[in-house]
Write an enzyme that holds these catalytic residues in place. Sequence first.
Site, PDB file in Angstrom:
ATOM      1  CG  ASP A 136     -22.691  24.258 101.420  1.00 31.91           C
ATOM      2  OD1 ASP A 136     -23.268  25.444 100.888  1.00 31.91           O
ATOM      3  OD2 ASP A 136     -21.684  24.024 101.352  1.00 31.91           O
ATOM      4  CE  LYS A 137     -27.508  17.349  95.282  1.00 27.54           C
ATOM      5  NZ  LYS A 137     -27.338  17.242  93.680  1.00 27.54           N
TER       6      LYS A 137
END
Length: 313
Positions: A136-137
């Site tokens: 995930d970011k």
Amino acid sequence: MKEIEIIVKEDGIRIDKYITDYLEDYTRNFVKKLITSKKILVNGSSIKPSYNVKSNDIIKILLPTEEMGKIEAEDKDLDIIYEDDYIAVLNKPSDLIVHPTETVRENTLVNRLLCKLDKLSDIYEPFRPGIVHRLDKDTSGLIIIAKDNDTHEKLKKLFQNREVEKHYVAIVHGKINEEITIENKIGRDVNNRTKMSVCDDGKYAKSFVKPICYNDDYSLVEVSILTGRTHQIRVHLSYLYHPVLGDKTYGIKKEKVNVARQMLHAFYLKFHHPILDKDIRLIAPLHEDYIDAIRKCNLDYECYKELVSKLED
């Protein structure tokens, strides 16, 4: 034009939804346009977006890559933990998207890879050259990059066969003082398609949680996953009422401890190199903001260092 082939392993899902879940870089509207323009075929025939896939269906997708534009290289830092002629393993910082999408073309890990590495696999160009798996970011830590297509395919099989051992460390709300196994199904949230949730019609997911240290308010835990579903760790911990500190999607809205991102870090990776025939075992150091968050939560950083020392032995 680039061709992608998918062999379906489940029944009863609309094809536009199935492909959007499989190729998360593309919107459902984009997939519908490909279907209506006959750039998506099932068993060699055109279909409608409402078609329900069947097990063993062969889906062929023709991606018009020339219409998507070129992804530009960006000369920005990469923290390379390990590199050889076939792979690179990076310690990804938080606040960095792994790869471009239809709408995001800049400031991703791929933009940096295009500048820093001489070659990358191109199975999933233009958006995902070299990308075998994702983080995930706002999740930091270890991510494997493939430099050629043969290595990419072999690494992909390692992940599919659950032969890659990956451990995360998370700061979570509440006290976890015993080992927990979480086993259920995860799928798209029916009320919000950008979120995932535990649901009856999702995909099987299994996570293991071990306490490292804890107090009444927070716990530092080690999490390993048998499966790799989207947002799996964050969804599972939230489902246990122990959401990750700083998680803006599945966490607590008003945090007592102020952090800039979710406190989830992929710190340990072990797998057998598919080309060089040797075991690879890597540990990614915590970033300073993570160490600071441990201390803000009155958790014992020395306990984490002891865990790392045991894994290094």
